[in-house]
Enzyme design. Structure first.
Site, PDB file in Angstrom:
ATOM      1  N   ASP A 107       0.826  -1.217   0.000  1.00 52.92           N
ATOM      2  CA  ASP A 107       0.000   0.000   0.000  1.00 52.92           C
ATOM      3  C   ASP A 107       0.860   1.268   0.000  1.00 52.92           C
ATOM      4  O   ASP A 107       1.763   1.410   0.829  1.00 52.92           O
ATOM      5  CB  ASP A 107      -0.909  -0.032   1.245  1.00 52.92           C
ATOM      6  CG  ASP A 107      -2.031   0.987   1.153  1.00 52.92           C
ATOM      7  OD1 ASP A 107      -1.730   2.201   1.027  1.00 52.92           O
ATOM      8  OD2 ASP A 107      -3.206   0.594   1.206  1.00 52.92           O
ATOM      9  N   HIS A 153      -1.713  -2.906   8.255  1.00 55.33           N
ATOM     10  CA  HIS A 153      -2.346  -1.600   8.470  1.00 55.33           C
ATOM     11  C   HIS A 153      -3.860  -1.731   8.405  1.00 55.33           C
ATOM     12  O   HIS A 153      -4.390  -2.525   7.622  1.00 55.33           O
ATOM     13  CB  HIS A 153      -1.850  -0.571   7.446  1.00 55.33           C
ATOM     14  CG  HIS A 153      -2.257  -0.878   6.027  1.00 55.33           C
ATOM     15  ND1 HIS A 153      -3.282  -0.218   5.383  1.00 55.33           N
ATOM     16  CD2 HIS A 153      -1.805  -1.786   5.137  1.00 55.33           C
ATOM     17  CE1 HIS A 153      -3.410  -0.697   4.157  1.00 55.33           C
ATOM     18  NE2 HIS A 153      -2.531  -1.659   3.981  1.00 55.33           N
ATOM     19  N   CYS A 200      -6.662  -2.126   5.183  1.00 51.76           N
ATOM     20  CA  CYS A 200      -5.896  -2.827   4.133  1.00 51.76           C
ATOM     21  C   CYS A 200      -6.837  -3.401   3.068  1.00 51.76           C
ATOM     22  O   CYS A 200      -7.741  -4.188   3.380  1.00 51.76           O
ATOM     23  CB  CYS A 200      -5.065  -3.944   4.763  1.00 51.76           C
ATOM     24  SG  CYS A 200      -4.033  -4.829   3.563  1.00 51.76           S
TER      25      CYS A 200
HETATM   26 CO    CO Z   1      -2.678  -3.236   2.675  1.00 53.94          CO
END
Ligand code: CO
Length: 214
Positions: free
Chosen positions: A49, A103, A106
């Site tokens: 990400d 995180h 996500c």
């Molecule tokens: Co992610």
């Protein structure tokens, strides 16, 4: 945040020149030292990400963190890419702190909560669905969907920490007396803060109910 429709690569190259100049001014020895060797203290396995950049969110510099990223920070037992990074990080670079950082929010984990889909990413997400299946009782008991999503993010990190602790690299290193810790963290997109899940593993241990007999 960049919001550019054209000439993106020129803008990035320009920013690279500015960054290089700034770094040389702030620390004239930095590039000379980094060109000789790397001695990172941490191995980071994180999500691909774009909002979770390891160096920025930990206030670290080039040379500080050895990094592997993929969708949803997974430790898949047969992933030679990830295993090679762990092997090199632990055995060649001598790293003693491994961090799996997931995180909240996500996309990979979110996808695992929805309908099945095809393609390589559909297969990849299957591993996260398995995490949900291992913990279905706990997850099913959480009525609020956001809370359930957050919890699956956490459980997924804990599961990948566990997977790392079963790799031959970690088992061999621990058997040789290396003091390696594997930590599980979750980063919040809402406030930029990292939470330590307290799932650190620092030795090989058999699991209650696990089929492993060694
Ligand atoms: Co992610």
């Amino acid at each position: 945040m960049l919001n550019i429709k054209a000439d993106l690569h020129r803008i990035l190259l320009g920013r690279n020149q500015e960054w290089s100049e700034r770094m040389k001014k702030e620390n004239p020895e930095l590039f000379t030292e980094l060109a000789q060797h790397q001695k990172p203290f941490f191995l980071w396995i994180g999500c691909a990400d774009s909002r979770v950049p390891p160096n920025q969110i930990t206030g670290t510099m080039p040379g500080d963190i050895f990094i592997h990223r993929n969708i949803a920070n997974m430790v898949v037992h047969t992933d030679m890419n990830m295993l090679s990074v762990v092997d090199y990080g632990v055995n060649a670079l001598g790293i003693d702190h491994v961090i799996v950082c997931g995180h909240y929010g996500c996309g990979g984990v979110k996808a695992a909560m929805g309908a099945e889909f095809g393609g390589p990413s559909g297969s990849w997400v299957r591993h996260i669905r398995d995490v949900g299946r291992f913990h279905h009782e706990e997850l099913r008991s959480i009525a609020d969907e956001t809370e359930r999503f957050d919890r699956l993010v956490e459980l997924n990190v804990a599961e990948q920490v566990y997977h790392l602790s079963r790799t031959a690299v970690l088992r061999d290193a621990w058997a040789k007396g290396r003091k390696i810790q594997v930590h599980g963290w979750v980063y919040s997109l809402n406030d930029g803060l990292i939470k330590d899940l307290g799932v650190t593993r620092d030795k090989y241990e058999n699991e209650v109910g696990a089929v492993d007999v060694d």
